[in-house]
Design a protein around this motif. Structure first.
Motif, PDB file in Angstrom:
ATOM      1  N   LEU A 298       7.682 -22.671 -18.429  1.00 47.27           N
ATOM      2  CA  LEU A 298       6.767 -22.094 -17.442  1.00 47.27           C
ATOM      3  C   LEU A 298       6.808 -20.569 -17.555  1.00 47.27           C
ATOM      4  CD1 LEU A 298       7.252 -24.468 -14.389  1.00 47.27           C
ATOM      5  CD2 LEU A 298       5.399 -24.439 -16.075  1.00 47.27           C
ATOM      6  N   VAL A 299       5.639 -20.001 -17.656  1.00 51.99           N
ATOM      7  CA  VAL A 299       5.514 -18.555 -17.864  1.00 51.99           C
ATOM      8  C   VAL A 299       5.279 -17.887 -16.514  1.00 51.99           C
ATOM      9  CG1 VAL A 299       4.120 -16.776 -19.015  1.00 51.99           C
ATOM     10  CG2 VAL A 299       4.578 -18.955 -20.168  1.00 51.99           C
ATOM     11  N   ASN A 300       5.964 -16.777 -16.308  1.00 48.49           N
ATOM     12  CA  ASN A 300       5.765 -16.019 -15.076  1.00 48.49           C
ATOM     13  C   ASN A 300       5.765 -14.530 -15.418  1.00 48.49           C
ATOM     14  OD1 ASN A 300       5.833 -14.760 -12.626  1.00 48.49           O
ATOM     15  ND2 ASN A 300       7.350 -16.147 -11.722  1.00 48.49           N
ATOM     16  N   VAL A 301       4.612 -14.106 -15.928  1.00 54.71           N
ATOM     17  CA  VAL A 301       4.466 -12.719 -16.389  1.00 54.71           C
ATOM     18  C   VAL A 301       3.420 -12.020 -15.528  1.00 54.71           C
ATOM     19  CG1 VAL A 301       3.385 -11.405 -18.279  1.00 54.71           C
ATOM     20  CG2 VAL A 301       5.217 -13.011 -18.780  1.00 54.71           C
ATOM     21  N   VAL A 302       3.681 -10.768 -15.201  1.00 55.05           N
ATOM     22  CA  VAL A 302       2.666  -9.969 -14.515  1.00 55.05           C
ATOM     23  C   VAL A 302       2.443  -8.703 -15.337  1.00 55.05           C
ATOM     24  CG1 VAL A 302       1.997  -8.813 -12.386  1.00 55.05           C
ATOM     25  CG2 VAL A 302       3.401 -10.870 -12.280  1.00 55.05           C
ATOM     26  N   VAL A 303       1.212  -8.536 -15.822  1.00 56.27           N
ATOM     27  CA  VAL A 303       0.910  -7.384 -16.673  1.00 56.27           C
ATOM     28  C   VAL A 303       0.374  -6.235 -15.817  1.00 56.27           C
ATOM     29  CG1 VAL A 303      -0.482  -6.521 -18.598  1.00 56.27           C
ATOM     30  CG2 VAL A 303       0.427  -8.867 -18.660  1.00 56.27           C
ATOM     31  N   PHE A 304       0.962  -5.064 -16.007  1.00 60.57           N
ATOM     32  CA  PHE A 304       0.466  -3.830 -15.386  1.00 60.57           C
ATOM     33  C   PHE A 304      -0.205  -3.010 -16.480  1.00 60.57           C
ATOM     34  CE2 PHE A 304       1.761  -3.300 -10.965  1.00 60.57           C
ATOM     35  CZ  PHE A 304       2.386  -4.533 -10.808  1.00 60.57           C
TER      36      PHE A 304
ATOM     37  N   VAL B 225      -5.271  -6.488 -24.064  1.00 60.11           N
ATOM     38  CA  VAL B 225      -4.957  -7.479 -25.103  1.00 60.11           C
ATOM     39  C   VAL B 225      -3.815  -8.393 -24.652  1.00 60.11           C
ATOM     40  CG1 VAL B 225      -4.000  -7.749 -27.436  1.00 60.11           C
ATOM     41  CG2 VAL B 225      -5.778  -6.029 -27.000  1.00 60.11           C
ATOM     42  N   ILE B 226      -2.732  -7.799 -24.211  1.00 58.29           N
ATOM     43  CA  ILE B 226      -1.547  -8.615 -23.943  1.00 58.29           C
ATOM     44  C   ILE B 226      -1.740  -9.485 -22.695  1.00 58.29           C
ATOM     45  CG2 ILE B 226      -0.084  -6.998 -22.580  1.00 58.29           C
ATOM     46  CD1 ILE B 226       0.971  -9.170 -25.608  1.00 58.29           C
ATOM     47  N   SER B 227      -2.559  -9.012 -21.744  1.00 62.53           N
ATOM     48  CA  SER B 227      -2.798  -9.859 -20.569  1.00 62.53           C
ATOM     49  C   SER B 227      -3.673 -11.055 -20.934  1.00 62.53           C
ATOM     50  CB  SER B 227      -3.406  -9.054 -19.415  1.00 62.53           C
ATOM     51  OG  SER B 227      -4.623  -8.469 -19.802  1.00 62.53           O
ATOM     52  N   ASP B 228      -4.641 -10.867 -21.831  1.00 62.50           N
ATOM     53  CA  ASP B 228      -5.428 -12.021 -22.286  1.00 62.50           C
ATOM     54  C   ASP B 228      -4.536 -12.976 -23.072  1.00 62.50           C
ATOM     55  OD1 ASP B 228      -7.780 -11.164 -21.163  1.00 62.50           O
ATOM     56  OD2 ASP B 228      -8.948 -11.211 -23.010  1.00 62.50           O
ATOM     57  N   ALA B 229      -3.641 -12.413 -23.862  1.00 59.40           N
ATOM     58  CA  ALA B 229      -2.761 -13.251 -24.676  1.00 59.40           C
ATOM     59  C   ALA B 229      -1.885 -14.130 -23.775  1.00 59.40           C
ATOM     60  CB  ALA B 229      -1.901 -12.379 -25.586  1.00 59.40           C
ATOM     61  N   PHE B 230      -1.266 -13.543 -22.775  1.00 57.40           N
ATOM     62  CA  PHE B 230      -0.424 -14.332 -21.862  1.00 57.40           C
ATOM     63  C   PHE B 230      -1.282 -15.288 -21.018  1.00 57.40           C
ATOM     64  CE2 PHE B 230       3.149 -11.500 -22.778  1.00 57.40           C
ATOM     65  CZ  PHE B 230       4.197 -12.418 -22.793  1.00 57.40           C
ATOM     66  N   ALA B 231      -2.491 -14.840 -20.673  1.00 61.63           N
ATOM     67  CA  ALA B 231      -3.369 -15.721 -19.891  1.00 61.63           C
ATOM     68  C   ALA B 231      -3.668 -16.998 -20.676  1.00 61.63           C
ATOM     69  CB  ALA B 231      -4.664 -14.996 -19.531  1.00 61.63           C
ATOM     70  N   GLY B 232      -3.716 -16.868 -21.994  1.00 59.45           N
ATOM     71  CA  GLY B 232      -3.963 -18.029 -22.841  1.00 59.45           C
ATOM     72  C   GLY B 232      -2.855 -19.069 -22.757  1.00 59.45           C
ATOM     73  N   LEU B 233      -1.669 -18.654 -22.334  1.00 62.00           N
ATOM     74  CA  LEU B 233      -0.545 -19.588 -22.212  1.00 62.00           C
ATOM     75  C   LEU B 233      -0.495 -20.234 -20.832  1.00 62.00           C
ATOM     76  CD1 LEU B 233       2.329 -17.412 -23.769  1.00 62.00           C
ATOM     77  CD2 LEU B 233       0.761 -18.952 -24.937  1.00 62.00           C
ATOM     78  N   THR B 234      -1.272 -19.702 -19.911  1.00 66.50           N
ATOM     79  CA  THR B 234      -1.149 -20.156 -18.522  1.00 66.50           C
ATOM     80  C   THR B 234      -2.479 -20.681 -17.963  1.00 66.50           C
ATOM     81  OG1 THR B 234      -1.484 -17.883 -17.762  1.00 66.50           O
ATOM     82  CG2 THR B 234       0.794 -18.604 -18.006  1.00 66.50           C
ATOM     83  N   GLY B 235      -3.339 -21.163 -18.854  1.00 66.14           N
ATOM     84  CA  GLY B 235      -4.568 -21.794 -18.361  1.00 66.14           C
ATOM     85  C   GLY B 235      -5.848 -21.151 -18.866  1.00 66.14           C
ATOM     86  N   GLY B 236      -5.741 -19.965 -19.460  1.00 62.65           N
ATOM     87  CA  GLY B 236      -6.928 -19.326 -20.024  1.00 62.65           C
ATOM     88  C   GLY B 236      -7.843 -18.729 -18.975  1.00 62.65           C
ATOM     89  N   LEU B 237      -9.093 -18.521 -19.395  1.00 65.66           N
ATOM     90  CA  LEU B 237     -10.004 -17.737 -18.553  1.00 65.66           C
ATOM     91  C   LEU B 237     -10.291 -18.383 -17.200  1.00 65.66           C
ATOM     92  CD1 LEU B 237     -12.483 -16.344 -21.211  1.00 65.66           C
ATOM     93  CD2 LEU B 237     -10.802 -15.081 -19.857  1.00 65.66           C
ATOM     94  N   GLY B 238     -10.168 -19.679 -17.110  1.00 65.78           N
ATOM     95  CA  GLY B 238     -10.412 -20.347 -15.826  1.00 65.78           C
ATOM     96  C   GLY B 238      -9.326 -20.066 -14.794  1.00 65.78           C
ATOM     97  N   PHE B 239      -8.225 -19.437 -15.237  1.00 68.83           N
ATOM     98  CA  PHE B 239      -7.097 -19.169 -14.335  1.00 68.83           C
ATOM     99  C   PHE B 239      -6.711 -17.688 -14.249  1.00 68.83           C
ATOM    100  CE2 PHE B 239      -6.727 -23.645 -15.069  1.00 68.83           C
ATOM    101  CZ  PHE B 239      -6.162 -24.154 -13.909  1.00 68.83           C
ATOM    102  N   ALA B 240      -7.371 -16.840 -15.031  1.00 69.04           N
ATOM    103  CA  ALA B 240      -6.912 -15.450 -15.166  1.00 69.04           C
ATOM    104  C   ALA B 240      -7.550 -14.533 -14.122  1.00 69.04           C
ATOM    105  CB  ALA B 240      -7.211 -14.945 -16.573  1.00 69.04           C
ATOM    106  N   ALA B 241      -6.713 -14.032 -13.218  1.00 71.08           N
ATOM    107  CA  ALA B 241      -7.195 -13.176 -12.123  1.00 71.08           C
ATOM    108  C   ALA B 241      -6.703 -11.757 -12.324  1.00 71.08           C
ATOM    109  CB  ALA B 241      -6.671 -13.712 -10.794  1.00 71.08           C
ATOM    110  N   SER B 242      -7.349 -10.811 -11.659  1.00 66.10           N
ATOM    111  CA  SER B 242      -6.859  -9.435 -11.769  1.00 66.10           C
ATOM    112  C   SER B 242      -7.216  -8.609 -10.544  1.00 66.10           C
ATOM    113  CB  SER B 242      -7.424  -8.761 -13.026  1.00 66.10           C
ATOM    114  OG  SER B 242      -8.785  -8.459 -12.853  1.00 66.10           O
ATOM    115  N   GLY B 243      -6.427  -7.553 -10.351  1.00 62.70           N
ATOM    116  CA  GLY B 243      -6.714  -6.577  -9.308  1.00 62.70           C
ATOM    117  C   GLY B 243      -6.793  -5.199  -9.935  1.00 62.70           C
TER     118      GLY B 243
END
Ligand code: NAI
Ligand code: MG
Length: 416
Positions: free
Chosen positions: A137-143, A278-296
C-alpha cells in the motif's frame, strides 16, 4: 448566510460531469456552503480570447476558495484557428488558465496525495521471486512547487536579439550560437531561494503533522547544478529544523525507475514544478490512476482544488457519463481539510474507501475495460451511480451515528 462560499469552475468536458457530483457529496456530508459558478476554459478562449476571464479572477479574489473540474487546452496554432473570427489577429494568445491562475494568485504549493485504497483493483502489485505477488500500500504525498521552474512561462520561439546576446555570455551557449532563430526554442527554468524554501518547509510541516518518517527531495542536482542544486540546498537547510524526519535525495530519472521497486518506502516527496508534475503522476499510477488523483493548489490567500485529470473529450458527450468521479471527490475532501472541516472530510473519505473495498460499484477504469458507450453494458457503474454509492454509504454512516447518539441520549435519560 452559509459558512463558506466556494467558486465552482467545472470548465470543459468531463469537468462538467464530475464537479456537480462532488457538490452532491459535499451537501450530503453537511458542508455548509454557497456555490458561485465561474467560467473557465476552452469555450471562454474561443468566445472571448481569454481562457481565464477577468470576472472569474475577481470571484476567486473575493471568495478565495475554488473547486475546479478540468479544461481543454490545445497547441498555439490550433488555439488560434478556433478563435471566433472577429477575434483573430487581435493579439490574443492562448495560455493555460490553470497555470495562469496558479501564477496570478501565487498558488505556489501544489499538494498531490497518492494513497492506495485497500481493495482497489487498480492498486500496484509486485511479483515475488516465488511466483506470488504482494500489494504494497502506497502512502505518498507529493509537494510540487507550482509557480516557477520550467512552467514559469519564460520561453521563446525565435528568441529576440537581447536574449540571444545574454545567452551568448554563457560558454555553453557557443554550441547553439549559429542556430537560426526560426529553428530555436528556449524555456527558462527559474528557481528562487524563497520558493524553494517555502515548498520544502510545507513538505516537512506535512510530514510532521501526519507522522511521515521521511521527506524526499526529488530533483537532478548532478546535472541541473544551479536550479536543482538550489532546491536541494534549501531542502537540506529546512531539514535541520526537523531532526525527527529523514531527508532523502533522489534523482527524478532514478526515482521513476525505482517507482515500482519499493513505493511503500516513500512518504512526502518535494520537487520543482515539472519534476513534481511527473513524479505525482507516476505515483498516482500506482494508486488508481487518473480516476483517483486529486490535488490542491494553495497560496497564502487563495486555494483551488482539482482532480489531476483533464477534460477527457472522448468521454465528454457520453450519456450517461462513465468517468470516475472519485478524483473530484477527493479534491473536495482536500478542500474540506483545508478549511478545517476535518470530520466531514474524514466521513467522505471513509465512505469512498468503503465503496472501493466492497467492490460492487466500479466505474470502467476500475474494471480495466475500455471506456466508451459499451462500458455500462459490460457492468461498469456510471459517474452518477458511483456518486450514489458513496452517498448511500455516507447516509448509512450518518444514520448509524445518529442511532448511537440516540442510544447515548436514551442512556443519559435513563441515568437521570
Ligand atoms: P485526460 O486526463 O483528459 O484523459 C486521459 C485519459 O485518462 C482519458 O481518455 C481517460 O481514459 C482517462 N481518464 C481521465 N479522467 C478520468 C476519470 N475521471 N475517470 C476515468 N478515466 C479517466 O488527458 P488528455 O486526454 O491527455 O487531455 C485531454 C484534454 O485535457 C486536453 O485538452 C488537455 O490539454 C487537457 N488537460 C487538462 C488538465 C486539467 O484541466 N488539469 C490536465 C490534463 C490535461
Ligand atoms: Mg500533469
Amino acid at each position: 448566510m452559509a459558512k463558506h462560499t466556494v467558486v465552482t469552475m467545472p470548465g470543459d468536458g468531463i469537468g462538467n460531469q464530475v464537479l456537480p457530483e462532488a457538490l452532491r457529496i459535499l451537501k450530503a456530508a453537511g458542508f455548509d456552503a454557497e456555490y458561485v459558478h465561474a467560467d473557465i476554459g476552452w469555450e471562454c478562449w474561443c468566445r472571448e480570447g481569454n481562457a481565464l476571464p477577468q470576472r472569474t479572477v475577481e470571484l476567486l479574489a473575493k471568495h478565495r476558495l475554488g473547486l475546479f473540474g478540468a479544461i481543454t487546452s490545445k497547441p498555439k496554432k490550433e488555439a488560434e484557428a478556433e478563435l471566433r473570427p472577429e477575434l483573430k489577429g487581435k493579439g490574443h494568445s492562448y495560455f493555460s488558465p490553470i497555470v495562469t491562475m496558479r501564477q496570478r494568485f501565487h498558488l505556489d504549493t501544489c499538494i498531490r496525495p497518492c494513497i492506495s485504497f485497500p481493495g482497489n483493483p487498480l492498486n500496484f502489485i509486485r511479483k515475488g521471486t516465488d511466483g506470488g505477488f504482494d500489494e504494497p500500500l502506497v502512502n505518498v504525498v507529493v509537494f510540487r512547487q507550482n509557480t516557477e521552474g520550467l512552467y514559469a512561462g519564460v520561453e521563446w520561439s525565435n528568441p529576440p536579439e537581447q536574449v540571444r546576446a545574454a545567452l551568448a555570455t554563457h560558454p555553453k551557449f557557443k554550441a547553439f550560437a549559429a542556430v537560426a532563430g526560426s529553428d530555436l526554442a528556449i524555456s527558462v527554468r527559474v528557481i528562487t531561494r524563497k520558493a524553494a524554501r517555502k515548498i520544502a518547509t510545507a513538505a516537512f510541516e506535512w510530514a510532521r503533522k501526519y507522522d511521515y518518517k521521511s521527506v524526499t527531495i526529488c530533483e537532478k542536482p548532478n546535472v541541473l547544478r544551479e536550479t536543482s542544486g538550489l532546491m536541494e540546498e534549501e531542502a537540506k537547510a529546512v531539514a535541520k529544523e526537523y531532526p525527527a524526519i529523514a531527508l532523502w535525495s533522489t534523482n527524478i530519472d532514478a526515482q521513476t525507475m525505482w517507482l515500482t521497486k519499493n513505493p511503500e518506502e516513500y512518504g512526502v516527496i518535494v520537487a520543482s514544478n515539472l519534476f513534481g508534475d511527473v513524479i505525482s503522476d507516476a505515483f498516482a499510477g500506482l494508486t488508481g490512476g487518473l480516476g483517483f488523483a486529486a490535488s490542491g493548489n494553495i497560496g497564502d490567500e487563495v486555494a483551488v482544488f482539482e482532480p489531476t485529470h483533464g477534460s477527457a473529450p472522448k468521454y465528454a458527450e457520453l450519456d450517461p457519463p462513465i468517468v470516475n468521479p472519485i478524483a473530484m471527490f477527493l479534491s473536495a475532501v482536500m478542500m474540506l481539510e483545508h478549511v478545517g472541516e476535518i470530520e466531514k472530510a474524514r466521513r467522505i473519505r471513509t465512505a469512498i474507501a468503503a465503496v472501493v473495498k466492497e467492490g460492487k460499484v466500479r466505474t470502467y477504469d476500475m474494471m480495466r475495460i475500455p471506456g466508451g458507450a459499451k462500458a455500462i453494458g459490460q457492468g461498469a457503474a456510471s459517474t452518477v451511480q458511483m456518486t450514489d454509492a458513496v452517498l448511500a454509504t455516507l447516509t448509512q454512516q450518518r444514520n448509524s451515528a445518529d442511532g448511537s447518539n440516540a442510544q447515548r441520549e436514551l442512556a443519559e435519560v435513563g441515568r437521570k
